[in-house]
Design a protein around this motif. Structure first.
Motif, PDB file in Angstrom:
ATOM      1  N   LEU A 188       0.819  -1.211   0.000  1.00 46.21           N
ATOM      2  CA  LEU A 188       0.000   0.000   0.000  1.00 46.21           C
ATOM      3  C   LEU A 188       0.858   1.269   0.000  1.00 46.21           C
ATOM      4  O   LEU A 188       0.554   2.236  -0.707  1.00 46.21           O
ATOM      5  N   ARG A 192     -19.704   1.158   8.332  1.00 47.00           N
ATOM      6  CA  ARG A 192     -18.691   0.848   7.330  1.00 47.00           C
ATOM      7  C   ARG A 192     -18.966  -0.558   6.831  1.00 47.00           C
ATOM      8  O   ARG A 192     -19.323  -1.439   7.609  1.00 47.00           O
ATOM      9  N   VAL A 195      -7.083   1.236  12.151  1.00 50.18           N
ATOM     10  CA  VAL A 195      -7.027   2.190  11.033  1.00 50.18           C
ATOM     11  C   VAL A 195      -7.992   1.706   9.959  1.00 50.18           C
ATOM     12  O   VAL A 195      -7.913   0.556   9.525  1.00 50.18           O
ATOM     13  N   GLU A 233       1.415  -1.957  12.184  1.00 52.12           N
ATOM     14  CA  GLU A 233       0.637  -2.654  11.153  1.00 52.12           C
ATOM     15  C   GLU A 233       0.350  -4.085  11.598  1.00 52.12           C
ATOM     16  O   GLU A 233       1.255  -4.842  11.927  1.00 52.12           O
TER      17      GLU A 233
HETATM   18  C1  G1P Z   1      -4.743  -1.858   4.872  1.00 47.60           C
HETATM   19  C2  G1P Z   1      -3.763  -1.151   5.813  1.00 47.60           C
HETATM   20  C3  G1P Z   1      -4.193  -1.354   7.250  1.00 47.60           C
HETATM   21  C4  G1P Z   1      -5.628  -0.860   7.418  1.00 47.60           C
HETATM   22  C5  G1P Z   1      -6.550  -1.554   6.422  1.00 47.60           C
HETATM   23  C6  G1P Z   1      -7.950  -0.936   6.462  1.00 47.60           C
HETATM   24  O1  G1P Z   1      -4.624  -3.238   5.066  1.00 47.60           O
HETATM   25  O2  G1P Z   1      -2.454  -1.667   5.608  1.00 47.60           O
HETATM   26  O3  G1P Z   1      -3.356  -0.638   8.117  1.00 47.60           O
HETATM   27  O4  G1P Z   1      -6.062  -1.107   8.743  1.00 47.60           O
HETATM   28  O5  G1P Z   1      -6.076  -1.420   5.073  1.00 47.60           O
HETATM   29  O6  G1P Z   1      -8.842  -1.611   5.649  1.00 47.60           O
HETATM   30  P1  G1P Z   1      -5.253  -4.340   4.043  1.00 47.60           P
HETATM   31  O7  G1P Z   1      -6.641  -4.568   4.529  1.00 47.60           O
HETATM   32  O8  G1P Z   1      -5.196  -3.737   2.687  1.00 47.60           O
HETATM   33  O9  G1P Z   1      -4.398  -5.538   4.208  1.00 47.60           O
END
Ligand code: G1P
Length: 299
Positions: A113, A260, A207, A194
């Motif tokens: 990301l 959401r 997040v 993360e």
């Molecule tokens: C991404 C971000 C993560 C966030 C999330 C939200 O993760 O890296 O920090 O909390 O989106 O949807 P992914 O879900 O793409 O693995």
């Protein structure tokens, strides 16, 4: 009046391979999977437009032509609809084509990301911007972007959106360490991890996929080492800005208490489709009656 620079651009990373939805996503981008009768990505574009943001940069990859087609004019289809007298549908297609000015950049090698966001550097330039992740749909009745922009006008710096999640789910998200401000819905972010193991999570605040970022993020991302999953993580770059507020004005977050819909994995996606459908006037009442009857074993 605010002295902060206005937010006019959004970056929407859409280069993911959609492996969780294979084979549905072999030839169709996951962002095009329908939530009732609109592809998921259209909700995101409409959310941006509702917040006054109509300059969007899609960070795309291979096999994403359908996204470009969806937001483009379709003269043959438009004429066919007019010939059939389907003016409402025709007008809806025209509306979609005029929702936003969408630009495209290819990510090439999907390295995470943070890497996707770094591809936006030359389009964004020296202005703050938002990042919107297509897996997270925000109900238009409980928008989050206006509250984030308000928090930015007050505090400056970067603004995240956080949501309380059960402890057992925090490993699926970026997780924030926070301090209160004088507003119960806004916190100062002091650290970020993360996808932490539950034992190292500093809170149950996750997040969610809306970020308001300063252009300084690009310098941090350029230096960012791979993190969780071997990917360049946006969370890791933001952690640096949270820990060193002098770099780019620090990091605050709005606590999101609205609705959401997560479309990122099969079960969440199905739940999202049902939630949105049940709320719709055209299909909701009949669907509700059918589900009740189905669960009672009558269908
Ligand atoms: C991404 C971000 C993560 C966030 C999330 C939200 O993760 O890296 O920090 O909390 O989106 O949807 P992914 O879900 O793409 O693995």
């Amino acid at each position: 009046m605010t002295s902060q620079r206005p937010i006019v651009k959004a970056v929407v990373p859409v280069a993911g391979l959609g492996t969780r939805f294979l084979p549905a996503t072999k030839a169709t981008p996951k962002e095009m999977l329908p939530v009732v009768d609109k592809p998921a990505i259209q909700y995101v574009v409409e959310e941006a437009q509702a917040a006054g943001i109509i300059d969007l940069l899609f960070v795309t990859g291979r096999n994403k032509d359908a996204l470009e087609n969806h937001f483009d004019r379709a003269p043959n289809l438009e004429h066919a609809l007019l010939d059939k007298g389907a003016t409402a549908l025709h007008d809806e297609l025209m509306r979609i084509a005029e929702l936003a000015h969408i630009h495209y950049v290819r990510q090439g090698n999907p390295l995470g990301l943070g890497h996707a966001v770094s591809m936006a550097k030359s389009h964004v330039g020296d202005s703050p911007f938002v990042v919107m992740l297509g897996d997270d749909l925000i109900d238009s009745r409980t928008p989050i972007l206006p509250a984030m922009i308000e928090a930015y006008e007050k505090h400056g710096g970067s603004i995240l959106a956080l949501m309380e999640v059960p402890e057992s789910e925090i490993h699926l998200y970026g997780c924030a360490a926070v301090e209160p401000t004088d507003n119960p819905d806004v916190v100062r972010v002091t650290g970020l991890i993360e996808k932490p193991h539950i034992s190292e999570a500093p809170s149950n605040l996750a997040v969610i996929g809306r970020y308001l970022l300063q252009p300084e993020i690009f310098d941090v991302l350029a230096e960012q080492e791979p993190g969780r999953g071997g990917e360049i993580q946006l969370t890791d770059a933001l952690a640096k800005l949270a820990e060193a507020p002098e770099l780019a004005g620090g990091v605050h977050a709005v606590i999101f208490r609205g609705r959401r819909y997560d479309t990122g994995d099969k079960l969440s996606y199905l739940k999202s489709v049902f939630q949105v459908a049940l709320d719709r006037e055209d299909v909701g009442p009949d669907l509700r009656a059918w589900i009740t009857s189905y669960l009672a074993g009558n269908v």
